[in-house]
Design a protein around this motif. Sequence first.
Motif, PDB file in Angstrom:
ATOM      1  N   GLU A 258     -10.501   0.263  -0.056  1.00 35.89           N
ATOM      2  CA  GLU A 258     -10.374  -1.034   0.606  1.00 35.89           C
ATOM      3  C   GLU A 258      -9.363  -0.935   1.747  1.00 35.89           C
ATOM      4  N   ARG A 259      -9.634  -1.653   2.821  1.00 38.23           N
ATOM      5  CA  ARG A 259      -8.701  -1.712   3.928  1.00 38.23           C
ATOM      6  C   ARG A 259      -7.423  -2.418   3.484  1.00 38.23           C
ATOM      7  N   PHE A 260      -6.291  -1.857   3.883  1.00 40.71           N
ATOM      8  CA  PHE A 260      -5.029  -2.485   3.531  1.00 40.71           C
ATOM      9  C   PHE A 260      -4.904  -3.842   4.225  1.00 40.71           C
ATOM     10  N   ARG A 261      -4.236  -4.762   3.536  1.00 43.08           N
ATOM     11  CA  ARG A 261      -3.884  -6.044   4.128  1.00 43.08           C
ATOM     12  C   ARG A 261      -2.388  -6.007   4.401  1.00 43.08           C
ATOM     13  N   TRP A 262      -2.009  -6.152   5.653  1.00 39.63           N
ATOM     14  CA  TRP A 262      -0.635  -5.884   6.065  1.00 39.63           C
ATOM     15  C   TRP A 262       0.281  -7.098   6.005  1.00 39.63           C
ATOM     16  N   GLY A 263      -0.234  -8.240   5.613  1.00 33.58           N
ATOM     17  CA  GLY A 263       0.601  -9.423   5.550  1.00 33.58           C
ATOM     18  C   GLY A 263       1.483  -9.431   4.318  1.00 33.58           C
ATOM     19  N   GLY A 264       2.217 -10.507   4.135  1.00 30.32           N
ATOM     20  CA  GLY A 264       3.088 -10.635   2.975  1.00 30.32           C
ATOM     21  C   GLY A 264       2.310 -11.116   1.768  1.00 30.32           C
ATOM     22  N   GLY A 265       3.023 -11.650   0.795  1.00 31.14           N
ATOM     23  CA  GLY A 265       2.378 -12.149  -0.404  1.00 31.14           C
ATOM     24  C   GLY A 265       2.048 -11.050  -1.384  1.00 31.14           C
ATOM     25  N   GLN A 266       1.210 -11.392  -2.348  1.00 34.20           N
ATOM     26  CA  GLN A 266       0.883 -10.466  -3.429  1.00 34.20           C
ATOM     27  C   GLN A 266      -0.605 -10.111  -3.456  1.00 34.20           C
ATOM     28  N   SER A 267      -1.198  -9.932  -2.284  1.00 36.49           N
ATOM     29  CA  SER A 267      -2.603  -9.554  -2.227  1.00 36.49           C
ATOM     30  C   SER A 267      -2.815  -8.209  -2.908  1.00 36.49           C
ATOM     31  N   PRO A 268      -3.885  -8.060  -3.706  1.00 35.49           N
ATOM     32  CA  PRO A 268      -4.168  -6.768  -4.346  1.00 35.49           C
ATOM     33  C   PRO A 268      -4.458  -5.661  -3.343  1.00 35.49           C
ATOM     34  N   ARG A 269      -4.654  -6.030  -2.078  1.00 39.58           N
ATOM     35  CA  ARG A 269      -4.928  -5.031  -1.046  1.00 39.58           C
ATOM     36  C   ARG A 269      -3.688  -4.681  -0.229  1.00 39.58           C
ATOM     37  N   ASN A 270      -2.552  -5.249  -0.568  1.00 35.13           N
ATOM     38  CA  ASN A 270      -1.315  -4.875   0.118  1.00 35.13           C
ATOM     39  C   ASN A 270      -0.959  -3.427  -0.194  1.00 35.13           C
ATOM     40  N   PRO A 271      -0.448  -2.665   0.784  1.00 35.52           N
ATOM     41  CA  PRO A 271      -0.036  -1.279   0.521  1.00 35.52           C
ATOM     42  C   PRO A 271       1.253  -1.228  -0.283  1.00 35.52           C
ATOM     43  N   SER A 272       1.320  -0.295  -1.219  1.00 35.31           N
ATOM     44  CA  SER A 272       2.536  -0.102  -2.012  1.00 35.31           C
ATOM     45  C   SER A 272       2.733   1.392  -2.262  1.00 35.31           C
ATOM     46  N   VAL A 273       3.987   1.812  -2.350  1.00 38.23           N
ATOM     47  CA  VAL A 273       4.314   3.226  -2.531  1.00 38.23           C
ATOM     48  C   VAL A 273       4.288   3.563  -4.015  1.00 38.23           C
ATOM     49  N   ASP A 274       3.570   4.612  -4.368  1.00 34.18           N
ATOM     50  CA  ASP A 274       3.467   5.018  -5.766  1.00 34.18           C
ATOM     51  C   ASP A 274       3.973   6.437  -5.951  1.00 34.18           C
ATOM     52  N   ARG A 275       4.675   6.667  -7.066  1.00 32.63           N
ATOM     53  CA  ARG A 275       5.022   8.036  -7.468  1.00 32.63           C
ATOM     54  C   ARG A 275       3.835   8.614  -8.226  1.00 32.63           C
ATOM     55  N   LEU A 276       3.282   9.705  -7.740  1.00 36.68           N
ATOM     56  CA  LEU A 276       2.125  10.298  -8.396  1.00 36.68           C
ATOM     57  C   LEU A 276       2.493  10.859  -9.765  1.00 36.68           C
ATOM     58  N   VAL A 277       3.636  11.523  -9.847  1.00 35.40           N
ATOM     59  CA  VAL A 277       4.132  12.054 -11.126  1.00 35.40           C
ATOM     60  C   VAL A 277       5.378  11.263 -11.484  1.00 35.40           C
ATOM     61  N   ASN A 278       5.312  10.507 -12.560  1.00 39.17           N
ATOM     62  CA  ASN A 278       6.406   9.596 -12.893  1.00 39.17           C
ATOM     63  C   ASN A 278       7.686  10.323 -13.279  1.00 39.17           C
ATOM     64  N   GLU A 279       7.587  11.576 -13.699  1.00 35.38           N
ATOM     65  CA  GLU A 279       8.779  12.324 -14.092  1.00 35.38           C
ATOM     66  C   GLU A 279       9.565  12.849 -12.891  1.00 35.38           C
ATOM     67  N   VAL A 280       8.971  12.761 -11.716  1.00 40.47           N
ATOM     68  CA  VAL A 280       9.614  13.235 -10.491  1.00 40.47           C
ATOM     69  C   VAL A 280      10.001  12.018  -9.656  1.00 40.47           C
ATOM     70  N   SER A 281      11.114  12.119  -8.949  1.00 40.56           N
ATOM     71  CA  SER A 281      11.627  10.988  -8.182  1.00 40.56           C
ATOM     72  C   SER A 281      10.734  10.693  -6.977  1.00 40.56           C
ATOM     73  N   TYR A 282      11.120   9.635  -6.242  1.00 40.96           N
ATOM     74  CA  TYR A 282      10.467   9.328  -4.976  1.00 40.96           C
ATOM     75  C   TYR A 282      10.879  10.404  -3.979  1.00 40.96           C
ATOM     76  N   ARG A 283       9.987  11.326  -3.691  1.00 45.12           N
ATOM     77  CA  ARG A 283      10.283  12.396  -2.762  1.00 45.12           C
ATOM     78  C   ARG A 283       8.992  12.816  -2.071  1.00 45.12           C
ATOM     79  N   ALA A 284       9.137  13.456  -0.915  1.00 43.54           N
ATOM     80  CA  ALA A 284       7.967  13.891  -0.152  1.00 43.54           C
ATOM     81  C   ALA A 284       7.076  14.778  -1.010  1.00 43.54           C
ATOM     82  N   GLY A 285       5.792  14.515  -0.985  1.00 44.95           N
ATOM     83  CA  GLY A 285       4.836  15.258  -1.789  1.00 44.95           C
ATOM     84  C   GLY A 285       4.513  14.580  -3.098  1.00 44.95           C
ATOM     85  N   ASN A 286       5.378  13.657  -3.543  1.00 47.92           N
ATOM     86  CA  ASN A 286       5.126  12.959  -4.804  1.00 47.92           C
ATOM     87  C   ASN A 286       4.878  11.477  -4.583  1.00 47.92           C
TER      88      ASN A 286
END
Length: 317
Positions: free
Chosen positions: A102-130
């Motif tokens: 789905e195309r991201f929705r760039w506005g505010g609010g809590q749209s399910p299409r809003n972009p959000s940053v996810d950690r792919l591996v939860n045991e590793v911190s927020y870092r490049a590649g994860n």
Amino acid sequence: MNEVSIEVAEDATEATASFIAECMSVGRESAAAGLRMDKKAPAAYRDGFLAYRGPRTSLTYFEGKLLSLRLSAVRRGMQVDQTVTAQLLERITDGRCPVTLERFRWGGGQSPRNPSVDRLVNEVSYRAGNICMLSQRANRAKAELSFEQVAQLAQAGAPHGELSAVEWMRLASLMYGAWARAFQQADPYLLPLAAIPGPGMFMSTSQVVQLLLTRHFGSGESSSVATQRWLEMTRQAECAEDMFLVLRDLLAAALAQERYAGDAWLHGAVFEAYVNWYRLCKHVVATEVETLLGEHQERVSDPLAKTEWPNTSRYQH
């Protein structure tokens, strides 16, 4: 107290001091940006927020996204690694979610299409590649699930929660490279390349092979030069040439049919042909591809590709 205990205590003290400093920094920057104080954040964040007396600052979209990410991290008792910058967040963000498409929705609010940053591996911190930019819907569905749990849902072939069966397979495909990197796994599984990884994401060797095949035969016409190169590796592995030619033709037809390249690998006949060919030719193909990847990394001199992640072996069961 022995030397090991002293070192552990010193490391813990440094980590605590670093975390407190980060909390205060996030607090100050949040106040400067005119954000509302988060009363659930650590005390050091609130101290930094209340102590700020400087001018108001204006943040770009991705600068604001990074500050929000840092606040989310400190609320969890974590820190965002210095490899994650506003520029990196912009670089890894496509116009659409790689899981839901789905195309991201760039506005505010809590749209399910809003972009959000996810950690792919939860045991590793927020870092490049994860980290990966997912839609809110995909991020909520993944939550704290491990790669193994996501892979099980993908293999079940049925909708679960907010994601369809295909979306679970795309998510598993995205997570696989980071999982293999984090747990130092040598590409133990063969997964369809259901999601085409974006910049700054790790891929297993078997996924890189699929990506190269996608690029070589995705134009609707088989590249003769590429075909000869893959056939050469097939012959070196003492495998029948027809096994690769069948794969090539099936893949080219599927890529011509699908709007999203990753969906071509979800055609049963395509992936079965790939598995049959790759298993027999892996000792030659994987070595060749890994050599090419090594040479590429040396040419671009990407420090992130060589950065060692923290040892996560203790999380394995």
